[in-house]
Write an enzyme that holds these catalytic residues in place. Structure first.
Site, PDB file in Angstrom:
ATOM      1  N   GLU A   1      -4.802  -5.196  -6.606  1.00  0.00           N
ATOM      2  CA  GLU A   1      -5.525  -5.641  -7.805  1.00  0.00           C
ATOM      3  C   GLU A   1      -5.549  -4.601  -8.923  1.00  0.00           C
ATOM      4  O   GLU A   1      -5.845  -4.918 -10.078  1.00  0.00           O
ATOM      5  CB  GLU A   1      -6.961  -6.054  -7.438  1.00  0.00           C
ATOM      6  CG  GLU A   1      -7.890  -4.929  -7.078  1.00  0.00           C
ATOM      7  CD  GLU A   1      -7.694  -4.426  -5.660  1.00  0.00           C
ATOM      8  OE1 GLU A   1      -6.956  -5.059  -4.879  1.00  0.00           O
ATOM      9  OE2 GLU A   1      -8.271  -3.368  -5.345  1.00  0.00           O
TER      10      GLU A   1
ATOM     11  N   GLY B   1      -3.159  -5.180   4.262  1.00  0.00           N
ATOM     12  CA  GLY B   1      -2.505  -4.060   3.581  1.00  0.00           C
ATOM     13  C   GLY B   1      -2.416  -2.910   4.570  1.00  0.00           C
ATOM     14  O   GLY B   1      -1.383  -2.650   5.195  1.00  0.00           O
ATOM     15  N   GLY B   2      -3.596  -2.290   4.818  1.00  0.00           N
ATOM     16  CA  GLY B   2      -3.633  -1.208   5.798  1.00  0.00           C
ATOM     17  C   GLY B   2      -3.199  -1.669   7.174  1.00  0.00           C
ATOM     18  O   GLY B   2      -2.574  -0.922   7.936  1.00  0.00           O
TER      19      GLY B   2
ATOM     20  N   GLN C   1      -3.701 -11.973   5.193  1.00  0.00           N
ATOM     21  CA  GLN C   1      -2.887 -10.845   4.747  1.00  0.00           C
ATOM     22  C   GLN C   1      -3.557  -9.522   5.047  1.00  0.00           C
ATOM     23  O   GLN C   1      -4.788  -9.418   5.111  1.00  0.00           O
ATOM     24  CB  GLN C   1      -2.565 -10.973   3.257  1.00  0.00           C
ATOM     25  CG  GLN C   1      -3.753 -11.180   2.353  1.00  0.00           C
ATOM     26  CD  GLN C   1      -3.332 -11.402   0.923  1.00  0.00           C
ATOM     27  OE1 GLN C   1      -2.457 -12.222   0.643  1.00  0.00           O
ATOM     28  NE2 GLN C   1      -3.946 -10.677   0.000  1.00  0.00           N
TER      29      GLN C   1
ATOM     30  N   HIS D   1      -6.938 -13.322  -7.277  1.00  0.00           N
ATOM     31  CA  HIS D   1      -7.730 -12.263  -6.629  1.00  0.00           C
ATOM     32  C   HIS D   1      -9.125 -12.299  -7.240  1.00  0.00           C
ATOM     33  O   HIS D   1      -9.321 -12.859  -8.315  1.00  0.00           O
ATOM     34  CB  HIS D   1      -7.046 -10.905  -6.887  1.00  0.00           C
ATOM     35  CG  HIS D   1      -7.489  -9.833  -5.949  1.00  0.00           C
ATOM     36  ND1 HIS D   1      -8.682  -9.168  -6.088  1.00  0.00           N
ATOM     37  CD2 HIS D   1      -6.900  -9.324  -4.844  1.00  0.00           C
ATOM     38  CE1 HIS D   1      -8.805  -8.285  -5.116  1.00  0.00           C
ATOM     39  NE2 HIS D   1      -7.753  -8.355  -4.342  1.00  0.00           N
TER      40      HIS D   1
ATOM     41  N   LYS E   1       0.857  -1.199   0.000  1.00  0.00           N
ATOM     42  CA  LYS E   1       0.000   0.000   0.000  1.00  0.00           C
ATOM     43  C   LYS E   1       0.890   1.245   0.000  1.00  0.00           C
ATOM     44  O   LYS E   1       1.948   1.256   0.621  1.00  0.00           O
ATOM     45  CB  LYS E   1      -0.898   0.003   1.238  1.00  0.00           C
ATOM     46  CG  LYS E   1      -1.846  -1.209   1.331  1.00  0.00           C
ATOM     47  CD  LYS E   1      -3.010  -1.149   0.367  1.00  0.00           C
ATOM     48  CE  LYS E   1      -3.914  -2.347   0.504  1.00  0.00           C
ATOM     49  NZ  LYS E   1      -5.064  -2.337  -0.387  1.00  0.00           N
TER      50      LYS E   1
ATOM     51  N   HIS F   1      -8.659 -15.696  -2.831  1.00  0.00           N
ATOM     52  CA  HIS F   1      -9.320 -14.866  -1.825  1.00  0.00           C
ATOM     53  C   HIS F   1     -10.706 -15.411  -1.543  1.00  0.00           C
ATOM     54  O   HIS F   1     -11.521 -15.556  -2.467  1.00  0.00           O
ATOM     55  CB  HIS F   1      -9.431 -13.432  -2.351  1.00  0.00           C
ATOM     56  CG  HIS F   1      -8.142 -12.687  -2.330  1.00  0.00           C
ATOM     57  ND1 HIS F   1      -7.961 -11.541  -1.611  1.00  0.00           N
ATOM     58  CD2 HIS F   1      -6.958 -12.925  -2.940  1.00  0.00           C
ATOM     59  CE1 HIS F   1      -6.724 -11.093  -1.777  1.00  0.00           C
ATOM     60  NE2 HIS F   1      -6.103 -11.925  -2.589  1.00  0.00           N
TER      61      HIS F   1
HETATM   62  C1  CAP Z   1      -7.041  -5.627   1.103  1.00  0.00           C
HETATM   63  C2  CAP Z   1      -7.211  -5.508  -0.391  1.00  0.00           C
HETATM   64  C3  CAP Z   1      -7.746  -6.717  -1.050  1.00  0.00           C
HETATM   65  C4  CAP Z   1      -8.996  -7.199  -0.412  1.00  0.00           C
HETATM   66  C5  CAP Z   1      -9.992  -7.700  -1.436  1.00  0.00           C
HETATM   67  C6  CAP Z   1      -8.102  -4.332  -0.719  1.00  0.00           C
HETATM   68  O1  CAP Z   1      -6.516  -4.426   1.521  1.00  0.00           O
HETATM   69  O2  CAP Z   1      -5.969  -5.233  -0.996  1.00  0.00           O
HETATM   70  O3  CAP Z   1      -7.916  -6.381  -2.411  1.00  0.00           O
HETATM   71  O4  CAP Z   1      -8.579  -8.255   0.373  1.00  0.00           O
HETATM   72  O5  CAP Z   1     -11.063  -8.281  -0.761  1.00  0.00           O
HETATM   73  O6  CAP Z   1      -7.780  -3.717  -1.706  1.00  0.00           O
HETATM   74  O7  CAP Z   1      -9.068  -4.191  -0.007  1.00  0.00           O
HETATM   75  P1  CAP Z   1      -6.644  -4.069   3.076  1.00  0.00           P
HETATM   76  P2  CAP Z   1     -11.296  -9.864  -0.836  1.00  0.00           P
HETATM   77  O8  CAP Z   1      -5.922  -5.153   3.846  1.00  0.00           O
HETATM   78  O9  CAP Z   1      -5.979  -2.719   3.247  1.00  0.00           O
HETATM   79  O10 CAP Z   1      -8.106  -4.057   3.385  1.00  0.00           O
HETATM   80  O11 CAP Z   1     -10.046 -10.413  -0.232  1.00  0.00           O
HETATM   81  O12 CAP Z   1     -12.532 -10.076  -0.027  1.00  0.00           O
HETATM   82  O13 CAP Z   1     -11.455 -10.217  -2.272  1.00  0.00           O
HETATM   83 MG    MG Z   2      -6.647  -4.956  -2.953  1.00  0.00          MG
END
Ligand code: CAP
Ligand code: MG
Length: 412
Positions: free
Chosen positions: A180, A362-363, A360, A267, A151, A300
């Site tokens: 993504e 990100g934030g 995992q 993803h 991030k 995911h």
């Molecule tokens: C998580 C993430 C992922 C999500 C997608 C986002 O970031 O990078 O793309 O996990 O959701 O962009 O939200 P954070 P899923 O950790 O900062 O939320 O895994 O349900 O497909």
């Molecule tokens: Mg993401």
């Protein structure tokens, strides 16, 4: 004009000769009528009787309504309706999840689950690596994998991006990935990013830590294999593909390409357009089953009703579909729990998922007051606590990085 009935209520069919689909239907019509409309549209019928539909064609290829119970309908499609070798998943979806969504007369329809006969399952190869292969590559036999998403999701140049990965690895993370929306933007060309990340991973390995980073190769169908080949030649240890935007066919092409020798992280961005409405669309479960058939090594599946992304607590159907080693002839898929994850929530997720999971954040890493390495340490410590069955607050008493994360985001 001969009218045919698609109702076979109460009948059984040979599960090795039919694809069986469960639908949820919300309609003003009589359920029998709605069920027949779906069976007709998705097999041998249309909105009106036709002179060209013979008894023979109807008997052989007509869909069969096996069960109607409340708002649930179970349909069986003869395996001959499918063209697996050539049509693969695109054609499967056009049968089980095609025009039916547009049938004005019906109202809302959701594909809840699908069961394939062995003869169709055998036409797909499934994952090359799966949980076992990924664990072996990371030398991490039992603990949950713990990862991050770099991030901000876009904007970092290659050096800063790779520094993030290195810091995350020094903090103990086993995985990282492109977000993504990142592929080959001018601020972070894919070749420069892949080479820089590969150098960071090599440096980590020389310092005794094994880590994977998934490079996003999501692109158009006629370019994805060439891009994946190049990315692998530049040192990528894992590829990422967005299955909804690229298609199941892209996952299968990558997984079945003999020159691709690294795991594929799948993803599912945009899945919410189909999965979120409990009354209309496609539930995640058929998507999970199809990704496994096509060869995704990690997928995911949300945070099991615990994180920021929608999901139902206690619904383990996607987790089970990744781990099922009885009904399908494939390697398992590493379930990825991500989205709004932070150290204080890890224990609640692992309680739902068990140890075969990639958690995992990100934030939840980049947002730690101590920065990426400390954030990574906090996530790693939270996973250690869950693995040891220890309460995260107790464990944090001896781990300042985790304590700081709990102070910032709390715990679940
Ligand atoms: C998580 C993430 C992922 C999500 C997608 C986002 O970031 O990078 O793309 O996990 O959701 O962009 O939200 P954070 P899923 O950790 O900062 O939320 O895994 O349900 O497909
Ligand atoms: Mg993401």
């Amino acid at each position: 004009m001969k009218e045919y009935s698609y109702l076979h209520l109460g009948e059984d069919v040979d599960p090795d000769a039919f694809v069986i689909c469960d639908y949820r239907v919300t309609t003003e019509m009589k359920m029998e009528k709605a069920a027949e409309a779906i069976a007709a549209e998705q097999s041998t019928g249309t909105w009106t009787g036709i002179s060209t539909l013979s008894e023979d064609i109807f008997e052989k290829y007509g869909g069969r309504v096996l069960k109607i119970s409340g708002d649930s309908i179970r349909l069986a499609y003869p395996v001959e309706d499918f063209s697996v070798e050539v049509g693969a998943v695109p054609q499967i979806l056009s049968v089980i999840a095609g025009n039916l969504f547009g049938l004005e007369s019906i109202g809302k329809v959701r594909v809840e689950d699908v069961y394939f006969p062995k003869c169709m399952l055998r036409e797909f190869k499934g994952p090359k690596f799966g949980i076992e292969g990924i664990r072996k590559a990371l030398d991490r036999p039992g603990k949950p994998l713990v990862g991050t998403i770099v991030k901000p999701k876009i904007g970092l140049p290659p050096k800063a991006f790779a520094d993030y990965v290195y810091e995350a690895g020094k903090g103990g993370l086993t995985n990282s990935k492109d977000d993504e929306t990142l592929v080959d933007q001018t601020f972070c060309p894919i070749e420069d990013r892949t080479v820089a990340v590969a150098e960071a991973l090599d440096r980590l390995e020389s310092e005794g830590h094994k880590m994977m980073h998934a490079i996003n190769v999501s692109t158009s169908g006629h370019k994805i294999l060439e891009l994946a080949d190049k990315v692998q030649s530049w040192g990528a240890r894992e590829l990422m593909v967005d299955v909804i935007t690229c298609g199941f066919a892209a996952v299968q092409a990558l997984a079945e390409d003999p020159s691709i020798k690294v795991p594929i992280h799948v993803h599912r961005t945009m899945h919410g357009a189909m999965t979120r409405d409990p009354l209309h669309g496609v539930s995640m479960l058929p998507i999970t089953k199809l990704v496994r058939m096509c060869g995704g090594d990690a997928l995911h599946i949300g945070t099991l009703g615990v994180g920021k992304m929608s999901g139902t607590k206690g619904d383990h159907s996607n987790l089970d579909a990744c781990l099922d080693d009885i009904t399908v002839p494939y390697k398992t898929v590493m379930p990825v729990c991500s989205g709004g994850v932070y150290p204080g929530i890890v224990g609640a997720i692992v309680k739902e998922s068990g140890m075969d999971v990639q958690i995992q954040a990100g934030g939840g890493v980049a947002g730690h007051p101590g920065g990426v390495r400390i954030g990574a340490m906090a996530m790693s410590q939270a996973v250690d606590a869950a693995y040891l069955g220890k309460d995260v607050e107790e464990y944090a008493k001896d781990h300042i990085e985790l304590k700081q994360a709990l102070e910032k985001w709390g715990r679940k």
